[in-house]
Write a protein that holds these residues in place. Structure first.
Motif, mmCIF file in Angstrom:
data_model
loop_
_atom_site.group_PDB
_atom_site.id
_atom_site.type_symbol
_atom_site.label_atom_id
_atom_site.label_comp_id
_atom_site.label_asym_id
_atom_site.label_seq_id
_atom_site.Cartn_x
_atom_site.Cartn_y
_atom_site.Cartn_z
ATOM 1 N N TRP A 293 -75.108 -79.749 -14.060
ATOM 2 C CA TRP A 293 -74.607 -78.505 -13.488
ATOM 3 C C TRP A 293 -75.506 -77.972 -12.383
ATOM 4 N N ASP A 294 -74.908 -77.327 -11.407
ATOM 5 C CA ASP A 294 -75.639 -76.609 -10.367
ATOM 6 C C ASP A 294 -76.056 -75.267 -10.955
ATOM 7 N N ARG A 295 -77.285 -75.187 -11.438
ATOM 8 C CA ARG A 295 -77.731 -74.000 -12.165
ATOM 9 C C ARG A 295 -77.846 -72.775 -11.262
ATOM 10 N N ALA A 296 -77.949 -72.988 -9.947
ATOM 11 C CA ALA A 296 -78.092 -71.850 -9.035
ATOM 12 C C ALA A 296 -76.798 -71.054 -8.914
ATOM 13 N N THR A 297 -75.669 -71.699 -9.141
ATOM 14 C CA THR A 297 -74.386 -71.008 -8.968
ATOM 15 C C THR A 297 -73.546 -70.977 -10.224
ATOM 16 N N HIS A 298 -73.885 -71.805 -11.243
ATOM 17 C CA HIS A 298 -72.973 -71.902 -12.381
ATOM 18 C C HIS A 298 -72.867 -70.595 -13.148
ATOM 19 N N CYS A 299 -73.919 -69.762 -13.082
ATOM 20 C CA CYS A 299 -73.901 -68.524 -13.848
ATOM 21 C C CYS A 299 -72.832 -67.560 -13.357
ATOM 22 N N LYS A 300 -72.364 -67.741 -12.101
ATOM 23 C CA LYS A 300 -71.322 -66.874 -11.581
ATOM 24 C C LYS A 300 -69.955 -67.227 -12.165
ATOM 25 N N ILE A 301 -69.823 -68.417 -12.720
ATOM 26 C CA ILE A 301 -68.556 -68.889 -13.255
ATOM 27 C C ILE A 301 -68.661 -69.125 -14.751
ATOM 28 N N ASN A 302 -69.859 -69.517 -15.170
ATOM 29 C CA ASN A 302 -70.099 -69.902 -16.554
ATOM 30 C C ASN A 302 -69.831 -68.761 -17.523
ATOM 31 N N GLN A 303 -69.226 -69.103 -18.668
ATOM 32 C CA GLN A 303 -68.957 -68.133 -19.730
ATOM 33 C C GLN A 303 -69.659 -68.594 -21.008
ATOM 34 N N ALA A 304 -69.755 -67.693 -21.969
ATOM 35 C CA ALA A 304 -70.316 -68.080 -23.266
ATOM 36 C C ALA A 304 -69.423 -69.146 -23.899
ATOM 37 N N PRO A 305 -70.005 -70.048 -24.710
ATOM 38 C CA PRO A 305 -69.188 -71.094 -25.343
ATOM 39 C C PRO A 305 -68.001 -70.486 -26.091
ATOM 40 N N ALA A 306 -66.869 -71.175 -26.018
ATOM 41 C CA ALA A 306 -65.662 -70.681 -26.678
ATOM 42 C C ALA A 306 -65.767 -70.886 -28.188
ATOM 43 N N SER A 307 -65.300 -69.926 -28.925
ATOM 44 C CA SER A 307 -65.283 -70.050 -30.390
ATOM 45 C C SER A 307 -64.141 -70.971 -30.820
ATOM 46 N N ALA A 308 -64.224 -71.429 -32.062
ATOM 47 C CA ALA A 308 -63.154 -72.269 -32.596
ATOM 48 C C ALA A 308 -61.832 -71.516 -32.587
ATOM 49 N N ALA A 309 -61.879 -70.218 -32.857
ATOM 50 C CA ALA A 309 -60.654 -69.418 -32.858
ATOM 51 C C ALA A 309 -60.056 -69.334 -31.456
ATOM 52 N N MET A 310 -60.914 -69.158 -30.449
ATOM 53 C CA MET A 310 -60.420 -69.086 -29.078
ATOM 54 C C MET A 310 -59.808 -70.416 -28.647
ATOM 55 N N ILE A 311 -60.464 -71.508 -29.011
ATOM 56 C CA ILE A 311 -59.923 -72.826 -28.661
ATOM 57 C C ILE A 311 -58.557 -73.024 -29.303
ATOM 58 N N ALA A 312 -58.430 -72.636 -30.566
ATOM 59 C CA ALA A 312 -57.148 -72.765 -31.256
ATOM 60 C C ALA A 312 -56.075 -71.914 -30.583
ATOM 61 N N GLU A 313 -56.438 -70.689 -30.194
ATOM 62 C CA GLU A 313 -55.481 -69.810 -29.528
ATOM 63 C C GLU A 313 -55.014 -70.406 -28.199
ATOM 64 N N LEU A 314 -55.959 -70.926 -27.436
ATOM 65 C CA LEU A 314 -55.604 -71.488 -26.134
ATOM 66 C C LEU A 314 -54.761 -72.742 -26.280
ATOM 67 N N GLN A 315 -55.075 -73.575 -27.252
ATOM 68 C CA GLN A 315 -54.269 -74.773 -27.468
ATOM 69 C C GLN A 315 -52.825 -74.396 -27.794
ATOM 70 N N ALA A 316 -52.649 -73.368 -28.614
ATOM 71 C CA ALA A 316 -51.292 -72.918 -28.946
ATOM 72 C C ALA A 316 -50.606 -72.331 -27.709
ATOM 73 N N GLU A 317 -51.363 -71.594 -26.915
ATOM 74 C CA GLU A 317 -50.803 -70.953 -25.726
ATOM 75 C C GLU A 317 -50.434 -71.980 -24.657
ATOM 76 N N LEU A 318 -51.300 -72.969 -24.469
ATOM 77 C CA LEU A 318 -51.071 -73.982 -23.436
ATOM 78 C C LEU A 318 -50.121 -75.077 -23.899
ATOM 79 N N GLY A 319 -50.043 -75.290 -25.213
ATOM 80 C CA GLY A 319 -49.145 -76.302 -25.757
ATOM 81 C C GLY A 319 -49.741 -77.688 -25.838
#
Length: 329
Positions: A14-40
């Motif tokens: 990763w480009d550490r100088a710029t990734h913090c502007k886009i980078n988010q905290a790791p997704a939780s298992a619940a968030m991943i499950a929600e997104l999988q259901a939402e995206l299909g």
């Protein structure tokens, strides 16, 4: 959750100088499950593990080889950033500018999950393609090219293979050869038919064609490529093109001039820049009107006699410059 293969250094990826502007905290298992259901679609384990370390950002290794051309290059595509797994950030899978947005608002084919932005600001994307494997299977990674009627190019059979295929842009750095090619182009490539016609009818400046080449050579020496922007040498070529065109044809307003401007140098097949940004021409045009260098005459807009004399003085400072010379003229 499985780890991404340890032989891939994700900290260096990763480009550490710029990734913090886009980078988010790791997704939780619940968030991943929600997104999988939402995206299909079930997100690949390798993708989830990869994004668990740095959830979105810009990579140092940002070029992926291709066997066919893309709108970016003839032999590769480029990645600007990975969308994060989440929905809070605009550029996340479930965000306001995320995967479904690309499909529903921008017309991208509904083939899976769009995971990477490209440097074109939306004109091409990288996606997980589930068309062959189904929504629960292991998707291919593909490049989708809006500029080529949403052409789909397979980049890798799976996500891990895609990450391993990425290389540094230095692999494709052709800037030195491009510089030499542009020097040769501005020194000897034929002018467009319109520019030739205008030069033949112009008698106020002897040998204006060679002088235009000298100006272009100086631009290439300074920029390392041939392009017209807002710098003084570009402004000089804007002035000369207008003067040449106005010598033969009337110019009534800014927009009518923009329609013919591109046929002189911008889109010429020989001596040309390969494109142009209309706003540079509009800014130049308006500045000349506001500054009094251009005025309204009975038969349209013209450069004033005083400004034409000033241009003649500028042109007197140019001397021949060979295309292989590294000396600043």
């Amino acid at each position: 959750m499985s780890d991404f293969p340890h032989d891939i250094d994700l900290d260096a990826f990763w480009d550490r100088a710029t990734h913090c502007k886009i980078n988010q905290a790791p997704a939780s298992a619940a968030m991943i499950a929600e997104l999988q259901a939402e995206l299909g679609y079930r997100l690949p384990l390798s993708y989830v593990a990869f994004m668990n370390r740095y959830n979105g950002g810009r990579p140092h290794l940002c070029c992926c080889p291709t066997e066919q051309g893309t709108s970016w290059a003839e032999d590769h595509c480029a990645i600007d950033s990975f969308l994060s797994i989440g929905r809070d950030a605009a550029y996340s899978l479930g965000g306001s500018l995320g995967s479904r947005f690309k499909i529903e608002k921008w017309g991208y084919p509904d083939l899976g999950v769009y995971i990477c932005n490209c440097p074109s600001a939306g004109h091409d994307m990288v996606a997980l393609d589930y068309r062959e494997c189904g929504p629960e299977g292991e998707p291919r990674v593909v490049h989708v090219d809006q500029e080529r009627d949403y052409a789909v190019t397979v980049l890798a059979p799976n996500f891990e293979a895609f990450i391993r295929a990425l290389v540094s842009p230095e692999v494709y750095d052709t800037s030195e050869q491009d510089y030499l090619d542009d020097l040769d182009k501005v020194a000897s490539a034929p002018f467009s038919a319109l520019l030739e016609e205008l030069l033949e009818q112009f008698h106020e400046v002897p040998d204006l064609g060679p002088l235009i080449r000298q100006i272009a050579l100086r631009i290439v020496h300074e920029k390392r490529y041939f392009a017209l922007h807002a710098d003084p040498l570009s402004q000089l070529l804007y002035d000369l093109q207008f003067w040449l065109y106005r010598n033969c044809y009337p110019v009534n307003d800014e927009e009518s001039y923009l329609q013919v401007y591109c046929d002189m140098i911008a889109f010429a097949k020989g001596f040309g820049t390969g494109g142009y940004a209309p706003d540079f021409i509009r800014d130049w045009f308006r500045a000349r009107l506001a500054g009094g260098q251009m005025r309204q005459a009975a038969d349209g807009l013209v450069l004033t006699p005083a400004y034409r004399a000033q241009l003649l003085e500028q042109l007197s400072g140019f001397r021949p410059l060979s295309p292989d010379s590294q000396e600043q003229p």
